[in-house]
Design a protein around this motif. Structure first.
Motif, PDB file in Angstrom:
ATOM      1  N   MET A 265       3.946 -18.800   1.495  1.00 43.21           N
ATOM      2  CA  MET A 265       4.480 -17.875   2.385  1.00 43.21           C
ATOM      3  C   MET A 265       5.546 -16.917   1.965  1.00 43.21           C
ATOM      4  O   MET A 265       5.814 -15.738   2.246  1.00 43.21           O
ATOM      5  N   ILE A 266       6.346 -17.487   0.809  1.00 41.00           N
ATOM      6  CA  ILE A 266       7.380 -16.488  -0.043  1.00 41.00           C
ATOM      7  C   ILE A 266       6.598 -15.215  -0.642  1.00 41.00           C
ATOM      8  O   ILE A 266       6.992 -14.204  -0.564  1.00 41.00           O
ATOM      9  N   PHE A 267       5.578 -15.776  -1.269  1.00 42.70           N
ATOM     10  CA  PHE A 267       4.592 -14.540  -1.910  1.00 42.70           C
ATOM     11  C   PHE A 267       4.198 -13.566  -0.787  1.00 42.70           C
ATOM     12  O   PHE A 267       3.905 -12.332  -0.997  1.00 42.70           O
ATOM     13  N   PHE A 268       3.584 -14.299   0.098  1.00 38.62           N
ATOM     14  CA  PHE A 268       2.971 -13.466   1.175  1.00 38.62           C
ATOM     15  C   PHE A 268       3.881 -12.570   2.143  1.00 38.62           C
ATOM     16  O   PHE A 268       3.728 -11.300   2.083  1.00 38.62           O
ATOM     17  N   PHE A 269       5.046 -12.813   2.278  1.00 34.04           N
ATOM     18  CA  PHE A 269       6.002 -11.959   2.810  1.00 34.04           C
ATOM     19  C   PHE A 269       6.725 -11.013   1.741  1.00 34.04           C
ATOM     20  O   PHE A 269       7.138  -9.952   2.272  1.00 34.04           O
ATOM     21  N   TYR A 270       6.616 -11.452   0.799  1.00 30.94           N
ATOM     22  CA  TYR A 270       7.091 -10.502  -0.487  1.00 30.94           C
ATOM     23  C   TYR A 270       6.169  -9.229  -0.437  1.00 30.94           C
ATOM     24  O   TYR A 270       6.603  -8.192  -0.107  1.00 30.94           O
ATOM     25  N   LEU A 271       4.974  -9.495  -0.400  1.00 30.30           N
ATOM     26  CA  LEU A 271       3.753  -8.550  -0.132  1.00 30.30           C
ATOM     27  C   LEU A 271       3.915  -7.727   1.055  1.00 30.30           C
ATOM     28  O   LEU A 271       4.014  -6.524   1.192  1.00 30.30           O
ATOM     29  N   THR A 272       4.172  -8.657   2.121  1.00 35.54           N
ATOM     30  CA  THR A 272       4.207  -7.673   3.457  1.00 35.54           C
ATOM     31  C   THR A 272       5.444  -6.594   3.505  1.00 35.54           C
ATOM     32  O   THR A 272       5.350  -5.733   4.138  1.00 35.54           O
ATOM     33  N   PHE A 273       6.783  -7.157   3.043  1.00 28.79           N
ATOM     34  CA  PHE A 273       7.414  -6.314   3.191  1.00 28.79           C
ATOM     35  C   PHE A 273       7.778  -5.167   1.898  1.00 28.79           C
ATOM     36  O   PHE A 273       8.339  -4.093   2.142  1.00 28.79           O
ATOM     37  N   TYR A 274       7.405  -5.583   0.796  1.00 26.06           N
ATOM     38  CA  TYR A 274       7.844  -4.835  -0.555  1.00 26.06           C
ATOM     39  C   TYR A 274       6.598  -3.958  -1.086  1.00 26.06           C
ATOM     40  O   TYR A 274       6.793  -3.304  -1.778  1.00 26.06           O
ATOM     41  N   HIS A 275       5.354  -4.735  -0.706  1.00 26.28           N
ATOM     42  CA  HIS A 275       4.215  -4.372  -1.582  1.00 26.28           C
ATOM     43  C   HIS A 275       3.025  -4.192  -0.860  1.00 26.28           C
ATOM     44  O   HIS A 275       1.978  -4.578  -1.238  1.00 26.28           O
ATOM     45  N   TYR A 276       3.043  -3.719   0.281  1.00 26.06           N
ATOM     46  CA  TYR A 276       2.155  -3.741   1.131  1.00 26.06           C
ATOM     47  C   TYR A 276       1.063  -2.727   0.937  1.00 26.06           C
ATOM     48  O   TYR A 276      -0.285  -2.752   1.579  1.00 26.06           O
ATOM     49  N   GLY A 277       1.281  -1.830   0.002  1.00 29.14           N
ATOM     50  CA  GLY A 277       0.438  -0.358  -0.277  1.00 29.14           C
ATOM     51  C   GLY A 277      -0.972  -0.754  -0.551  1.00 29.14           C
ATOM     52  O   GLY A 277      -1.866  -0.021  -0.230  1.00 29.14           O
ATOM     53  N   PHE A 278      -1.125  -1.972  -1.332  1.00 27.20           N
ATOM     54  CA  PHE A 278      -2.372  -2.265  -1.792  1.00 27.20           C
ATOM     55  C   PHE A 278      -3.554  -2.405  -0.676  1.00 27.20           C
ATOM     56  O   PHE A 278      -4.695  -2.324  -0.933  1.00 27.20           O
ATOM     57  N   ALA A 279      -2.829  -3.075   0.394  1.00 28.22           N
ATOM     58  CA  ALA A 279      -3.647  -3.324   1.619  1.00 28.22           C
ATOM     59  C   ALA A 279      -3.741  -1.985   2.623  1.00 28.22           C
ATOM     60  O   ALA A 279      -4.590  -2.373   3.532  1.00 28.22           O
ATOM     61  N   MET A 280      -3.318  -0.738   2.369  1.00 29.23           N
ATOM     62  CA  MET A 280      -3.152   0.347   3.385  1.00 29.23           C
ATOM     63  C   MET A 280      -3.716   1.338   2.563  1.00 29.23           C
ATOM     64  O   MET A 280      -2.646   2.097   1.799  1.00 29.23           O
ATOM     65  N   ASP A 281      -4.847   1.732   2.310  1.00 29.78           N
ATOM     66  CA  ASP A 281      -5.248   2.942   1.415  1.00 29.78           C
ATOM     67  C   ASP A 281      -4.577   4.111   1.913  1.00 29.78           C
ATOM     68  O   ASP A 281      -4.694   4.528   3.275  1.00 29.78           O
ATOM     69  N   ALA A 282      -4.168   4.950   1.156  1.00 29.18           N
ATOM     70  CA  ALA A 282      -3.483   6.358   1.443  1.00 29.18           C
ATOM     71  C   ALA A 282      -4.606   7.270   2.094  1.00 29.18           C
ATOM     72  O   ALA A 282      -4.201   7.963   2.957  1.00 29.18           O
ATOM     73  N   ILE A 283      -5.823   6.952   1.739  1.00 29.51           N
ATOM     74  CA  ILE A 283      -6.788   7.983   2.229  1.00 29.51           C
ATOM     75  C   ILE A 283      -6.966   7.479   3.902  1.00 29.51           C
ATOM     76  O   ILE A 283      -7.383   8.510   4.601  1.00 29.51           O
ATOM     77  N   ASN A 284      -6.887   6.609   4.048  1.00 28.98           N
ATOM     78  CA  ASN A 284      -7.048   6.153   5.346  1.00 28.98           C
ATOM     79  C   ASN A 284      -5.859   6.578   6.398  1.00 28.98           C
ATOM     80  O   ASN A 284      -5.860   6.424   7.513  1.00 28.98           O
ATOM     81  N   PHE A 285      -4.928   7.288   5.937  1.00 27.83           N
ATOM     82  CA  PHE A 285      -3.911   7.951   6.616  1.00 27.83           C
ATOM     83  C   PHE A 285      -4.334   9.329   6.891  1.00 27.83           C
ATOM     84  O   PHE A 285      -3.465  10.033   7.433  1.00 27.83           O
ATOM     85  N   ASP A 286      -5.361   9.764   6.446  1.00 30.24           N
ATOM     86  CA  ASP A 286      -6.044  11.021   7.086  1.00 30.24           C
ATOM     87  C   ASP A 286      -7.102  10.588   8.196  1.00 30.24           C
ATOM     88  O   ASP A 286      -7.914   9.676   8.090  1.00 30.24           O
ATOM     89  N   LYS A 287      -6.999  11.378   9.364  1.00 28.98           N
ATOM     90  CA  LYS A 287      -8.055  10.915  10.508  1.00 28.98           C
ATOM     91  C   LYS A 287      -9.412  11.135   9.972  1.00 28.98           C
ATOM     92  O   LYS A 287      -9.584  12.046   9.197  1.00 28.98           O
ATOM     93  N   ALA A 288     -10.171  10.177  10.669  1.00 28.07           N
ATOM     94  CA  ALA A 288     -11.659  10.420  10.404  1.00 28.07           C
ATOM     95  C   ALA A 288     -12.049  11.822  10.718  1.00 28.07           C
ATOM     96  O   ALA A 288     -12.006  12.289  11.580  1.00 28.07           O
ATOM     97  N   ASP A 289     -13.085  12.295   9.602  1.00 26.68           N
ATOM     98  CA  ASP A 289     -13.839  13.633   9.652  1.00 26.68           C
ATOM     99  C   ASP A 289     -15.031  13.354   9.375  1.00 26.68           C
ATOM    100  O   ASP A 289     -15.358  13.162   7.799  1.00 26.68           O
ATOM    101  N   GLY A 290     -16.071  13.362  10.120  1.00 23.53           N
ATOM    102  CA  GLY A 290     -17.472  13.022  10.000  1.00 23.53           C
ATOM    103  C   GLY A 290     -18.098  14.157   8.960  1.00 23.53           C
ATOM    104  O   GLY A 290     -19.285  14.127   8.576  1.00 23.53           O
TER     105      GLY A 290
END
Lengths: 416, 166
Positions: A265-290
């Motif tokens: 859990m120490i490892f997990f919350f370290y990721l959650t607070f300081y290193h979450y970028g790997f789980a949230m891809d930058a491209i997904n912060f552009d809205k969907a465009d078909g």
């Protein structure tokens, strides 16, 4: 109705009505776990904790999320991330949890493979575990669509398109799954339903079944030793805790697990607070465009190996198109692990490193999966395409030769 | 004996009712997942092609899919069965989705070529796959030529002639 006498204590009151004393005994204090294990045996409990975290964070996200193509993106990226107090925390927990749960599932799986915990009576544990893996994959995929960013959209597009490769009904099936000719509002709302209700229900059921499947064959141990659990349990109950080969699930086994969970859990919350970028891809912060494909589409890291098998075949072989070959290989890659108990023809239940041939197979498989994962993220051009092809072929060949290798091993060790 | 056959009959009758119910439920569930009638019937796009520039890709949307319309310049040779003549010019009319996994290829005007960024597939200006994983040329949507306009979603004479050749 049975005769009830007046209870002397609250415990007795509940015991009369629910049989709690016996229930706790059967489920916890007299459920026996081998003593000869290491921290890798704690991964099941770690996954259970992570699943609980995902469930709880998901419930909070569900309060503000809107499953509609016009509102989904903003409900995630503005309402939840900026307006809702601690909304960002629940999203980070959910995103990081989804990614990390696969890491632990893979460790759990390959621990099982390494120690041979899938055979000689433990087949149903393995099958139910693989079923959970498939359900978690479906849960991950359907959830990935919900923020309705560019990666959400195109992952949904590419993966649903895969079903188009099924002979005869392919094209109609894709339209049926999507509820439209393209990934649209109908697709989003039905995958929302799958993600928040149907698949979680199935996962809960499969978890119960997975636990139940452990009851008769019991948990494996570090040496793959078979012994009489009843006999060892009697020893423990008679006071010979040192001489007995087993410990009770509660409080002894779980207390050890809780320590592992604590570090995790120490490892997990370290990721959650300081290193979450790997789980949230930058491209997904552009809205969907078909109408605009991102330059490079790739799945989350935990799907990369099977994605690389899918696209590893980029040319025709013997008149079968590269696309079909990729699909067939992808189908095999996702189903083959289910058959592992029957592909392994050796009776040996030992850690891989004590098995004369299996150890090579195991470590080559590990290396191959790592190569597939790395190249699954790279653009498939030039030499990358060939590395993808070679590692995909290696994967298929490894499973094709496993029965022969283990048969030889069985001969060598003489049925031990 | 009478009891046994009575029990058997009740069992079979229950099985029949449950079976019919199960099949009917499955049909209803399958149909609930079907695309809605409004989705199925919305589906005609009209494009005026007379004003398009040569060798410049025009992308229109038809049933949520991009459709490529490419007006050929004089130096580009049309292919029988892949190009359609509207007025004095030849055109490519194709669904702009890579036949591998549905990404949208980009047009490179100088090379007269389409290139897909996802997995490196390449197509000629008339949509024939020349490299990479795409298994077949770009699909041609049903269309009808009506003077200088194209109606996507309707099968016209030119479309039927093209599919007959392909």
């Amino acid at each position: 109705m049975a005769e009830f006498k007046k209870a002397d204590s609250m415990l007795e009151w509940f015991d009369q009505r629910l049989g709690v004393v016996n229930f706790v005994k059967v489920m916890m204090t007299e459920y026996w776990i081998p003593k000869n294990i290491n921290f890798l045996w704690a991964m099941g409990v770690v996954i259970t904790v992570l699943f609980t975290l995902l469930l709880v964070s998901g419930i909070f996200l569900l309060m503000y999320y809107k499953p509609d193509v016009n509102m989904a993106f903003d409900s995630v990226n503005f309402t939840i991330m900026q307006d809702v107090a601690y909304g960002w925390l629940f999203r980070h927990i959910h995103a990081v949890g989804a990614s990390v749960v696969f890491l632990v599932i893979y460790i759990h799986m390959f621990t099982g493979i390494y120690y041979g915990s899938y055979k000689k009576g433990r087949e149903m544990i393995w099958i139910s575990g693989m079923l959970l893996f498939v359900l978690f994959s479906a849960e991950g995929f359907s959830g990935y669509m919900l923020p309705w960013g560019q990666m959400s959209y195109w992952a949904a597009y590419v993966i649903t398109e895969i079903f188009g490769g099924i002979p005869l009904i392919g094209d109609e099936l894709v339209v049926w799954i999507r509820g439209n000719f393209y990934v649209s509002d109908a697709t989003l709302t039905r995958f929302f339903m799958l993600h928040v209700l149907l698949i979680p229900l199935a996962i809960l059921g499969a978890i119960v079944f997975h636990f139940y499947a452990l009851r008769f064959p019991h948990v494996n141990n570090e040496e793959g030793e078979f012994f009489d659990f009843d006999e060892e349990a009697e020893k423990y109950k008679a006071g010979d805790k040192k001489g007995s080969k087993v410990i009770p699930f509660w409080p002894v086994f779980l207390s050890k697990d809780f320590m592992v969970v604590g570090f995790f859990m120490i490892f997990f919350f370290y990721l959650t607070f300081y290193h979450y970028g790997f789980a949230m891809d930058a491209i997904n912060f552009d809205k969907a465009d078909g109408l605009k494909t991102p330059a490079h589409i790739y799945p989350e890291w935990y799907f990369l190996w099977s994605y690389e098998v899918l696209r590893g075949f980029f040319f025709d072989i013997a008149g079968i198109s590269g696309k079909d070959l990729g699909l067939i290989a992808f189908g095999i890659a996702n189903a083959i692990f289910f058959l592992l108990p029957w592909l392994d023809r050796s009776p040996m239940v030992k850690p891989a490193n004590q098995r004369p041939y299996f150890k090579y197979w195991f470590w080559i498989l590990m290396a191959d999966l790592i190569v597939l994962t790395i190249y699954g993220k790279l653009p498939p051009t030039g030499v990358n395409a060939w590395v993808g092809f070679a590692s995909s072929m290696t994967f298929l060949v490894l499973f094709a030769v496993l029965p022969f290798i283990t048969k030889l091993e069985a001969k060598k060790v003489g049925g031990k | 004996m009478t009891n046994e056959s009575r029990r058997g009959f009740i069992g079979k009758a229950f099985g029949a009712v449950a079976g019919v119910g199960a099949v009917a439920s499955l049909v209803a569930m399958k149909k609930t997942w079907d695309p809605l009638p409004s989705v199925m019937s919305a589906g005609f796009t009209t494009v005026d092609v007379s004003a398009l520039a040569e060798n410049k890709l025009e992308v229109v949307v038809w049933r949520g899919k991009p459709v490529f319309i490419l007006k050929y310049s004089a130096d580009m040779a049309p292919t029988d069965g892949r190009n359609v003549k509207v007025g004095d010019h030849y055109f490519s009319v194709m669904i702009g989705l890579c036949t591998h996994l549905g990404c949208i290829p980009a047009y490179l005007p100088d090379a007269h070529q389409f290139k897909c960024a996802c997995h490196g597939g390449e197509f000629t200006a008339d949509g024939v796959n020349t490299f990479g994983p795409p298994p077949r040329p770009l699909d041609i949507p049903p269309f009808k030529v009506d003077g200088v306009t194209l109606v996507l979603g309707e099968e016209g004479e030119e479309y039927k002639a093209m599919t007959a050749k392909a």
